[in-house]
Structure formats: structure tokens, C-alpha cells
Design a protein around this motif. Structure first.
Motif, mmCIF file in Angstrom:
data_model
loop_
_atom_site.group_PDB
_atom_site.id
_atom_site.type_symbol
_atom_site.label_atom_id
_atom_site.label_comp_id
_atom_site.label_asym_id
_atom_site.label_seq_id
_atom_site.Cartn_x
_atom_site.Cartn_y
_atom_site.Cartn_z
ATOM 1 N N HIS A 1 0.754 -1.363 -0.077
ATOM 2 C CA HIS A 1 0.037 -0.110 -0.053
ATOM 3 C C HIS A 1 0.817 1.413 0.297
ATOM 4 O O HIS A 1 0.307 2.378 -0.127
ATOM 5 N N GLY A 2 2.096 1.005 -0.010
ATOM 6 C CA GLY A 2 3.076 2.126 0.004
ATOM 7 C C GLY A 2 2.517 3.544 1.327
ATOM 8 O O GLY A 2 3.005 4.783 0.934
ATOM 9 N N GLY A 3 2.137 2.860 2.080
ATOM 10 C CA GLY A 3 1.447 3.988 3.279
ATOM 11 C C GLY A 3 0.435 4.860 2.677
ATOM 12 O O GLY A 3 -0.038 5.723 3.457
ATOM 13 N N HIS A 4 -0.352 4.449 1.771
ATOM 14 C CA HIS A 4 -1.508 4.944 1.337
ATOM 15 C C HIS A 4 -2.814 4.363 1.996
ATOM 16 O O HIS A 4 -3.105 3.099 1.964
ATOM 17 N N ASN A 5 -3.504 5.269 2.923
ATOM 18 C CA ASN A 5 -4.381 4.753 3.555
ATOM 19 C C ASN A 5 -5.557 4.170 2.903
ATOM 20 O O ASN A 5 -6.078 3.309 3.543
ATOM 21 N N GLY A 6 -5.849 4.391 1.912
ATOM 22 C CA GLY A 6 -6.992 4.017 1.153
ATOM 23 C C GLY A 6 -6.928 2.518 0.818
ATOM 24 O O GLY A 6 -7.505 1.744 0.869
ATOM 25 N N LEU A 7 -5.591 2.475 0.032
ATOM 26 C CA LEU A 7 -5.283 1.015 -0.404
ATOM 27 C C LEU A 7 -4.956 0.224 0.829
ATOM 28 O O LEU A 7 -5.328 -1.129 0.562
ATOM 29 N N LYS A 8 -4.514 0.857 1.922
ATOM 30 C CA LYS A 8 -4.335 -0.267 3.288
ATOM 31 C C LYS A 8 -5.551 -0.681 3.675
ATOM 32 O O LYS A 8 -5.725 -2.008 3.725
ATOM 33 N N ASP A 9 -6.807 0.131 3.592
ATOM 34 C CA ASP A 9 -7.896 -0.424 3.928
ATOM 35 C C ASP A 9 -8.561 -1.549 3.094
ATOM 36 O O ASP A 9 -9.255 -2.242 3.292
ATOM 37 N N ILE A 10 -8.445 -1.007 1.821
ATOM 38 C CA ILE A 10 -8.937 -1.983 0.723
ATOM 39 C C ILE A 10 -8.542 -3.248 1.020
ATOM 40 O O ILE A 10 -8.910 -4.384 0.834
ATOM 41 N N ILE A 11 -6.972 -3.478 0.932
ATOM 42 C CA ILE A 11 -6.407 -4.673 1.222
ATOM 43 C C ILE A 11 -6.988 -5.375 2.406
ATOM 44 O O ILE A 11 -7.209 -6.670 2.192
ATOM 45 N N ALA A 12 -6.989 -4.741 3.315
ATOM 46 C CA ALA A 12 -7.470 -5.355 4.726
ATOM 47 C C ALA A 12 -9.073 -5.778 4.603
ATOM 48 O O ALA A 12 -9.166 -6.972 4.864
ATOM 49 N N GLN A 13 -9.791 -4.992 3.812
ATOM 50 C CA GLN A 13 -11.390 -5.736 3.568
ATOM 51 C C GLN A 13 -11.484 -6.460 2.644
ATOM 52 O O GLN A 13 -12.281 -7.532 2.976
ATOM 53 N N LEU A 14 -10.757 -6.689 1.622
ATOM 54 C CA LEU A 14 -10.511 -7.578 0.559
ATOM 55 C C LEU A 14 -9.890 -9.003 1.009
ATOM 56 O O LEU A 14 -10.239 -9.960 0.422
ATOM 57 N N GLY A 15 -9.077 -8.555 1.984
ATOM 58 C CA GLY A 15 -8.187 -9.621 2.365
ATOM 59 C C GLY A 15 -7.260 -10.207 1.423
ATOM 60 O O GLY A 15 -6.484 -11.330 1.457
#
Length: 198
Positions: A113-127
Motif C-alpha cells: 500500500h506504500g503508506g496510502h491509507n485508502g489502499l491499506k484499508d482496501i487490502i484489509a477489507q478484501l483480504g
């Protein structure tokens, strides 16, 4: 069989005070797609955002602007994707990218996610990190401590012009993204127009 993109998510923050900020570059891209297809965004409570539906080659394609604020973007993405049974590799997330200069666009699948909070949460939610990303360069302030202030402010005029022209030019890759021809999409997206002087 390679499937094309069925959900395009533009990342940004809701509210008028954020509209012109660098962090909302993803919103600008999906808004440009919607304008080109004469589609309009409508509030969708169950998807925690604004959604627009396109009919492309007898297929349904969704555009989504999460209304959750950036660090909870995954809630909106996972809600729409699970409702319509859209797989991670059929999702394109369009976001601002600090590591690329303004005017640059890059397509990639997976990664961190390179520190991008939007990507970080999408990765977490999609697994999984295995969704497509369209990275819109916004440049870097040069100091890590200045990043938050930088992304939450509007680009300078020259930067805005570069970002706008990159958004416009990258829309040329949309048919390939939707059909699943990702190598062809990359060639279109990563090749600078000849007029810019080789």
C-alpha cells in the motif's frame, strides 16, 4: 479466461473542502469516465458511497466514489464487490501516487500500500492485495513529515494542468481495461503522446 474490470473505484475524501486536493485525484478520474459515458453518480447507502452504472459491451461496469473518508475506503469497495460478486482481479482502484511526478500514470496489479491509507484499508477489507491499481502521479513534497499537508492541499496550477492532461490521456486505455487486455492497456497508459517531444 481473462476477465475485464467490472468495478472502478476512485479514491478521495467526501466534502467540498477536499474536492480540489491532491488526495482526490482518484475521484477526478472516475468523474471523467462518468462524464465521457454520460453516467451520473447516485448515493448508495448500502455501498457507503456514490455509484454510477455503465453498460459496456453488454456488461455492467460500476464506478464508485467511497463516502467513508480515505482510511475506510475498503468498507465501500468490499460492500459493492461482494453484493455483485466482483472478484479482486476485476477491481481497478484509481489513486494519487506520491512516488510519481505529476503527469505520470502507471497501471499495476497487486503490491503493497506504500503508506496510502485508502489502499491499506482496501487490502484489509478484501483480504488480498491482488486488485489492479491506476496510480496518478502527484509528486512528493520531499519531506515525509510534510506529506499529510501536501496531499490535503490543492496542486499548484502547473501541476494541476499536468495531472488533468494525464487523466484525459489515460482514459484512452479504458476499453482495454474493461475488456481485460491489460498488456495493451499498459502500453497505452505508459506511452507519452508524441507531441510532448521524445
Amino acid at each position: 479466461m481473462t476477465t475485464g474490470i467490472r468495478l472502478i473505484v476512485g479514491l478521495g475524501n467526501p466534502g467540498r473542502e477536499y474536492e480540489a486536493t491532491r488526495h482526490n485525484a482518484g475521484f477526478w478520474w472516475v468523474e471523467a469516465v462518468a462524464a465521457g459515458k454520460s453516467a451520473s453518480f447516485k448515493p448508495e447507502k448500502k455501498f457507503h458511497g456514490l455509484a454510477a452504472r455503465l453498460a459496456v459491451n453488454n456488461r455492467e461496469v460500476w464506478l464508485l466514489k467511497p463516502e467513508t473518508f480515505m482510511n475506510l475506503s475498503g468498507r465501500a469497495v468490499s460492500a459493492l464487490a461482494s453484493f455483485y460478486k466482483i472478484e479482486p482481479d476485476e477491481i481497478l482502484v484509481v489513486h494519487d501516487e506520491l512516488d510519481l511526478p505529476p503527469g505520470t500514470v502507471r497501471l499495476k496489479k497487486g503490491g503493497g500500500h506504500g503508506g496510502h491509507n485508502g489502499l491499506k484499508d482496501i487490502i484489509a477489507q478484501l483480504g488480498t492485495p491482488d486488485f489492479w491499481r491506476l496510480r496518478l502521479g502527484i509528486g512528493h513534497p520531499g519531506d515525509r513529515d510534510a506529506v499529510v499537508n501536501f496531499v490535503l492541499n490543492a496542486p499548484q496550477r502547473a501541476e494541476q494542468e499536468l495531472i488533468d492532461s494525464a487523466v484525459d490521456a489515460s482514459l484512452a486505455g479504458l476499453p482495454q481495461l474493461l475488456s481485460g487486455d491489460f498488456p495493451a492497456a499498459m502500453i497505452k497508459l505508459h506511452t507519452k503522446p508524441k507531441s510532448e517531444g521524445a
